[in-house]
Design an enzyme around this catalytic site. Structure first.
Site, PDB file in Angstrom:
ATOM      1  N   ASP A 151       0.650  -1.142  -0.004  1.00  0.00           N
ATOM      2  CA  ASP A 151       0.027   0.070   0.088  1.00  0.00           C
ATOM      3  C   ASP A 151       0.887   1.317   0.036  1.00  0.00           C
ATOM      4  O   ASP A 151       0.380   2.326  -0.599  1.00  0.00           O
ATOM      5  CB  ASP A 151      -0.939   0.023   1.270  1.00  0.00           C
ATOM      6  CG  ASP A 151      -2.061  -1.070   1.067  1.00  0.00           C
ATOM      7  OD1 ASP A 151      -1.914  -2.268   1.198  1.00  0.00           O
ATOM      8  OD2 ASP A 151      -2.947  -0.626   0.326  1.00  0.00           O
TER       9      ASP A 151
HETATM   10  O1  MRU Z   1      -7.536  -2.974   2.975  1.00  0.00           O
HETATM   11  P1  MRU Z   1      -7.359  -3.506   1.459  1.00  0.00           P
HETATM   12  O2  MRU Z   1      -8.202  -4.618   1.302  1.00  0.00           O
HETATM   13  O3  MRU Z   1      -7.293  -2.371   0.775  1.00  0.00           O
HETATM   14  O4  MRU Z   1      -5.788  -3.643   1.497  1.00  0.00           O
HETATM   15  C1  MRU Z   1      -5.025  -4.195   0.444  1.00  0.00           C
HETATM   16  C2  MRU Z   1      -3.787  -4.799   0.339  1.00  0.00           C
HETATM   17  O5  MRU Z   1      -3.020  -4.523   1.467  1.00  0.00           O
HETATM   18  C3  MRU Z   1      -3.055  -4.970  -0.777  1.00  0.00           C
HETATM   19  O6  MRU Z   1      -1.910  -5.826  -0.438  1.00  0.00           O
HETATM   20  C4  MRU Z   1      -2.291  -3.792  -1.542  1.00  0.00           C
HETATM   21  O7  MRU Z   1      -3.242  -2.818  -1.515  1.00  0.00           O
HETATM   22  C5  MRU Z   1      -1.925  -4.117  -2.933  1.00  0.00           C
HETATM   23  S1  MRU Z   1      -3.246  -4.574  -4.128  1.00  0.00           S
HETATM   24  C6  MRU Z   1      -2.439  -4.808  -5.496  1.00  0.00           C
END
Ligand code: MRU
Length: 384
Positions: A258
């Site tokens: 993220d």
């Molecule tokens: O809370 P989320 O489901 O948005 O978290 C998503 C993640 O942690 C993913 O690993 C990250 O966004 C990469 S998605 C290609």
């Protein structure tokens, strides 16, 4: 059947698949306004760092495009000052939707730069809108191509690394966390893209994946995508990573991100850090796969990454279908409480930070970065 994509567009119309209801109910939700897009991101009807950036950019494009066609025209087209104020208010508003994923911030910065450049060039309000509409589309369209590129680069790097360590290995087994596939991006995925690439090249053994409580991105979304792609896979509970590493040969852990700080410290789904600690203990390469838009060169290390804490209630609930499911068509979405009502004291961070020293390689569409010998952090300048 190709994997579901998170966003469908047709002209100015945007629909997203409601990820809160997957895998049992496939429901598309119309996104008509920027407020609806903001709400979908905040409530996690759509999630995954690249997908939320795409939706924010597309919903601005759609709103401006409808404005250009409207009669009478909206007030914000009356002057460049009014348009600037209108667009900046929307961009600031999106910034508040989810704080950890920096891709959203990168998309917002890119659209703001387009706005300012068009204003500097003394463009008309209509031309400024058109520039913003085009840029918004590009944010989303560019995603699939770069995912394929990083997946290829990361997949080849891992194969090479495994060959160096275990000369005779033909296929590799990997573990992944959360969901990083088509649902989390505009298509193909990042870490799940790498897994798909290995599978398509005949070099994947088994893809293990964690359930990723409390939202269950793994058991609800990754499970579904791997099934649709017919990729050999095995789900494990989040508590089983250590046991898996003790009892199976795992050649690599591959995760998305993220936000990646300048030194390589990486925020990703809660539980990623646990997997990294265990991977280091078992000498398993730990690979982060993400687009360049996930790299935040403005922050020196992970202590500067804002970590989103989700509402306590989300950790007390499980989403799914009532079991036994008599037929797939009859499966109804249900939300079940697993704690005593009114439980006080719930810790619910959505992400954790894996320190760079536990990461073996960081892959973007531009290449693969590894740490120089003796260094705790990465030099990301070549791949950012
Ligand atoms: O809370 P989320 O489901 O948005 O978290 C998503 C993640 O942690 C993913 O690993 C990250 O966004 C990469 S998605 C290609």
């Amino acid at each position: 059947m190709p994997p579901l994509t998170s966003i469908k567009t047709s002209g100015d119309d945007i629909e997203i698949v409601n990820q809160l209801l997957l895998p049992h109910v496939i429901e598309y939700v119309q996104i008509e306004t920027v407020e609806e897009a903001h709400d979908a991101i905040k409530t996690m009807k759509i999630r995954g760092a690249p997908a939320i950036a795409s939706l924010a950019a597309l919903s601005l494009s759609s709103q401006l495009s409808r404005g250009l066609k409207a009669s009478p025209p909206p007030d914000y087209l009356a002057s460049t000052d009014a348009l600037k104020e209108h667009v900046e208010r929307i961009l600031d508003y999106f910034f508040t939707a989810r704080p950890t994923a920096v891709n959203l911030g990168a998309a917002i910065r890119r659209l703001r730069a387009t706005l300012l450049k068009s204003l500097d060039a003394n463009k008309s309000t209509r031309d400024i809108c058109q520039n913003l509409i085009n840029e918004g589309w590009k944010v989303s369209d560019e995603d699939v191509g770069r995912n394929k590129e990083m997946s290829r680069r990361g997949g080849e790097w891992l194969r090479q690394r495994v060959r160096e360590d275990h000369a005779k290995v033909e296929v590799v087994n990997v573990l992944t966390v959360c969901n990083t596939g088509s649902l989390a991006t505009s298509g193909y995925g990042t870490a799940l893209g790498l897994i798909t690439y290995l599978h398509e090249s005949g070099k994947l053994g088994t893809a293990f994946f964690t359930q990723s409580a409390p939202y269950h991105q793994g058991s609800r979304l990754t499970a579904m995508e791997l099934q649709e792609l017919k990729i050999p896979s095995i789900m494990i509970c989040d508590t089983m990573v250590g046991s898996l590493f003790q009892s199976h040969v795992i050649h690599g852990v591959v995760v998305g991100a993220d936000r990646i700080a300048r030194n390589g410290d990486t925020a990703n789904k809660i539980g990623t850090y646990n997997a990294a600690v265990l991977a280091a203990r078992h000498n398993i390469p730990f690979i982060v796969v993400a687009p360049t838009t996930t790299i935040d060169l403005d922050i020196p290390d992970g202590t500067h990454i804002p970590i989103e804490h989700r509402p306590a209630i989300e950790a007390c609930l499980v989403r799914g279908a009532i079991y036994p499911i008599q037929s797939h068509e009859d499966a109804k979405h249900a939300v079940v409480m697993i704690t005593p009502p009114g439980l006080e004291g719930v810790y619910n961070p959505s992400f954790d930070v894996t320190p760079a020293e536990l990461i073996t390689a960081i892959v973007t569409e531009n290449g693969v970065a590894v740490k120089n010998p003796g260094m705790r952090g990465f030099d990301l300048s070549e791949i950012a």
